[in-house]
Every structure is written in structure tokens, then in C-alpha cells.
Design a protein around this motif. Sequence first.
Motif, PDB file in Angstrom:
ATOM      1  N   ASN A  69       0.814  -1.213   0.000  1.00 50.50           N
ATOM      2  CA  ASN A  69       0.000   0.000   0.000  1.00 50.50           C
ATOM      3  C   ASN A  69       0.844   1.258   0.000  1.00 50.50           C
ATOM      4  OD1 ASN A  69      -2.807  -0.348  -0.313  1.00 50.50           O
ATOM      5  ND2 ASN A  69      -2.957  -1.276   1.707  1.00 50.50           N
ATOM      6  N   ILE A  70       2.092   1.144  -0.473  1.00 52.45           N
ATOM      7  CA  ILE A  70       2.943   2.306  -0.697  1.00 52.45           C
ATOM      8  C   ILE A  70       3.371   2.287  -2.158  1.00 52.45           C
ATOM      9  CG2 ILE A  70       3.776   2.483   1.686  1.00 52.45           C
ATOM     10  CD1 ILE A  70       6.271   0.953   0.873  1.00 52.45           C
ATOM     11  N   THR A  71       3.913   3.386  -2.635  1.00 51.72           N
ATOM     12  CA  THR A  71       4.323   3.453  -4.032  1.00 51.72           C
ATOM     13  C   THR A  71       5.566   2.593  -4.258  1.00 51.72           C
ATOM     14  OG1 THR A  71       5.828   5.337  -3.780  1.00 51.72           O
ATOM     15  CG2 THR A  71       3.484   5.823  -4.134  1.00 51.72           C
ATOM     16  N   TRP A  72       5.802   2.252  -5.511  1.00 53.24           N
ATOM     17  CA  TRP A  72       7.011   1.492  -5.844  1.00 53.24           C
ATOM     18  C   TRP A  72       8.253   2.279  -5.454  1.00 53.24           C
ATOM     19  CZ3 TRP A  72       8.220  -3.323  -7.326  1.00 53.24           C
ATOM     20  CH2 TRP A  72       7.178  -4.157  -7.737  1.00 53.24           C
ATOM     21  N   GLU A  73       8.250   3.583  -5.681  1.00 60.98           N
ATOM     22  CA  GLU A  73       9.410   4.400  -5.339  1.00 60.98           C
ATOM     23  C   GLU A  73       9.688   4.362  -3.835  1.00 60.98           C
ATOM     24  OE1 GLU A  73       7.867   5.641  -9.233  1.00 60.98           O
ATOM     25  OE2 GLU A  73       6.925   5.339  -7.282  1.00 60.98           O
ATOM     26  N   GLN A  74       8.638   4.360  -3.035  1.00 62.50           N
ATOM     27  CA  GLN A  74       8.805   4.277  -1.584  1.00 62.50           C
ATOM     28  C   GLN A  74       9.383   2.922  -1.170  1.00 62.50           C
ATOM     29  OE1 GLN A  74       4.694   5.341  -0.680  1.00 62.50           O
ATOM     30  NE2 GLN A  74       5.388   7.180   0.407  1.00 62.50           N
ATOM     31  N   LYS A  75       8.939   1.866  -1.858  1.00 66.58           N
ATOM     32  CA  LYS A  75       9.484   0.535  -1.570  1.00 66.58           C
ATOM     33  C   LYS A  75      10.997   0.535  -1.745  1.00 66.58           C
ATOM     34  CE  LYS A  75       5.535  -2.326  -3.036  1.00 66.58           C
ATOM     35  NZ  LYS A  75       5.113  -3.405  -3.962  1.00 66.58           N
ATOM     36  N   PHE A  76      11.449   1.079  -2.870  1.00 65.51           N
ATOM     37  CA  PHE A  76      12.881   1.089  -3.144  1.00 65.51           C
ATOM     38  C   PHE A  76      13.638   1.964  -2.151  1.00 65.51           C
ATOM     39  CE2 PHE A  76      11.429   0.401  -7.765  1.00 65.51           C
ATOM     40  CZ  PHE A  76      11.397  -0.967  -7.580  1.00 65.51           C
ATOM     41  N   GLU A  77      13.023   3.058  -1.742  1.00 61.19           N
ATOM     42  CA  GLU A  77      13.651   3.932  -0.758  1.00 61.19           C
ATOM     43  C   GLU A  77      13.868   3.197   0.565  1.00 61.19           C
ATOM     44  OE1 GLU A  77      11.199   7.377  -0.446  1.00 61.19           O
ATOM     45  OE2 GLU A  77      11.685   8.115  -2.466  1.00 61.19           O
ATOM     46  N   TYR A  78      12.874   2.432   0.985  1.00 63.84           N
ATOM     47  CA  TYR A  78      13.011   1.651   2.221  1.00 63.84           C
ATOM     48  C   TYR A  78      14.076   0.557   2.062  1.00 63.84           C
ATOM     49  CZ  TYR A  78       8.975   3.661   4.671  1.00 63.84           C
ATOM     50  OH  TYR A  78       8.115   4.506   5.333  1.00 63.84           O
ATOM     51  N   TRP A  84       3.197   0.248 -13.463  1.00 64.71           N
ATOM     52  CA  TRP A  84       3.063   1.437 -12.616  1.00 64.71           C
ATOM     53  C   TRP A  84       3.652   2.656 -13.337  1.00 64.71           C
ATOM     54  CZ3 TRP A  84       1.345   2.580  -7.570  1.00 64.71           C
ATOM     55  CH2 TRP A  84       1.855   3.748  -6.987  1.00 64.71           C
ATOM     56  N   LEU A  85       4.851   2.493 -13.902  1.00 65.24           N
ATOM     57  CA  LEU A  85       5.513   3.593 -14.602  1.00 65.24           C
ATOM     58  C   LEU A  85       4.730   4.004 -15.847  1.00 65.24           C
ATOM     59  CD1 LEU A  85       9.240   2.392 -14.399  1.00 65.24           C
ATOM     60  CD2 LEU A  85       8.168   4.226 -13.072  1.00 65.24           C
ATOM     61  N   LEU A  86       4.192   3.016 -16.565  1.00 65.76           N
ATOM     62  CA  LEU A  86       3.429   3.302 -17.775  1.00 65.76           C
ATOM     63  C   LEU A  86       2.139   4.040 -17.438  1.00 65.76           C
ATOM     64  CD1 LEU A  86       3.310   2.817 -20.865  1.00 65.76           C
ATOM     65  CD2 LEU A  86       1.996   0.737 -20.370  1.00 65.76           C
ATOM     66  N   GLN A  87       1.476   3.611 -16.378  1.00 64.65           N
ATOM     67  CA  GLN A  87       0.211   4.231 -15.985  1.00 64.65           C
ATOM     68  C   GLN A  87       0.382   5.700 -15.628  1.00 64.65           C
ATOM     69  OE1 GLN A  87      -2.595   2.126 -13.313  1.00 64.65           O
ATOM     70  NE2 GLN A  87      -2.539   3.919 -11.997  1.00 64.65           N
ATOM     71  N   PHE A  88       1.505   6.017 -14.978  1.00 63.81           N
ATOM     72  CA  PHE A  88       1.731   7.399 -14.547  1.00 63.81           C
ATOM     73  C   PHE A  88       2.574   8.198 -15.532  1.00 63.81           C
ATOM     74  CE2 PHE A  88       0.554   5.262 -10.592  1.00 63.81           C
ATOM     75  CZ  PHE A  88      -0.355   6.166 -10.064  1.00 63.81           C
ATOM     76  N   GLY A  89       2.742   7.661 -16.740  1.00 62.81           N
ATOM     77  CA  GLY A  89       3.422   8.407 -17.791  1.00 62.81           C
ATOM     78  C   GLY A  89       4.915   8.563 -17.621  1.00 62.81           C
TER      79      GLY A  89
END
Length: 231
Positions: A152-161, A206-211
Motif C-alpha cells: 500500500n505504498i508506491t514502488w518508489e517508496q518501496k525502493f527507498e526503504y 506502474w511507470l506506464l500508468q503514470f506516464g
Amino acid sequence: MYAKFIKRPLDFILSVTALIVISPFLLLLTVVGAIVLKGNPFFTQLRPGKKDKDGNEKIFKLIKFRTMSNAKDKDGNLLPDAQRLGKYGKLLRSTSLDELPSLVNIVSGSLSIVGPRPQLVRDMIFMNDEQRRRHNVRPGLTGLAQVNGRNNITWEQKFEYDLQYIDGGITFTGDVKIILKTIGKVLKRSDTVREGTVSDMDFGDWLLQFGEVEQEYYDDMQEKARELINR
């Protein structure tokens, strides 16, 4: 000292012990799964692991209990996830019981108890060099991202953690805290899937959906992922 000399032997001892203790339960789930899903109760999938000496991720086969049936439409194509995920599969996912066979991966050394969660090969090829630093260490059954929102967090947040876990220093105390928080998450059955979805969205989608990427680049990367898998 812990990360270099103690973490791996401790992973091995704890996972072997766990497999021995819960073996009757694993056998029960294996039989029930085979009956409910009418076939092989296990699910295997290639995942990127720790980088080798050449700096390339070592691809390994992750083992889990299967949660979805192999039901197909009249043309022989698998039905959507929502139609193949029944009550039994939802129970396994919500309680994380589908993860138990991954203890075998810990014994073999491809997985650790705590570390960055191994994503799909088709997720890896969309990661930039900084994000792929998560593969400098052995991936884990659970990790810092899993106890801070999981799906329930963004992919970018996952990588940050994931990178925070590595850069902050891997310690025994830190791993114990993550394990205890994971137990709490499992008992509460929280964040097992992204809200409004059955299965979490792939990183490329995810990346495709958000352009963030174009369709042509997306298609090229998907083909690259297939080539890695079929090597």
C-alpha cells in the motif's frame, strides 16, 4: 560483523529449525492445496537475487504455495487473477501462509529472512542503477518496506526503504525489529494487497500508468525481461 559473519548462518539455523517444526503443517497445506486447486500446490517463479562478482543479479527460483487456480477461458488463456483467486487462495495470502515454502530458499542461500523483498525480473529491468543497489545484498522474506506499508505504498517508496535498510547498516537489532513488526502485520492481515486490487501492479505497469515511460520503451523492456528468463 553481524551482516558479514553472523546473518547467513543464523538464517540457515532458524529456517532449518522452522521447517522441521512446522513440517506437519506444511504437509497438511500441501495436501489441501493439491485438492482445492486440483493440481500442483506449489508455485515457482524466477526472481532476481544478490549480484554476483560481475555485478549481475543472480536469478533464482522462488518457491511459494500456489494461491490461484489454472482456470482458462474457451481459447485456452488463463482467466483474470480475480476469477482464479478463490477463498483458499485469499486465506493463504491474507495470512502470508503462501510464503512458508520460501524457507527452502533461505536454506539454499538464495534468500534471507530479512532483506529487500525479491521482485519480478520484469520489475528489475525497469529499475535504475540506484534502485538496483537493493540487489547488493541477499533479498529477504520480509524487509523494511514490508513493515512500512508493504503493497500500500508506491514502488518508489518501496525502493527507498530497501536502500535505507542497506545504507543504514544491517544489524541484528534492526532485523529483530523488522521480524517482530512483520509478525504484527501478519496477525493484523494488513497491507497484503494494494487497495482496490487482487494482485499488486508490476513496476513497469506502474511507470506506464503514470506516464513515466513510453509504450515503446515499455514493450522493449518486457522483451528484455523475457530474454533474461529464457536464458
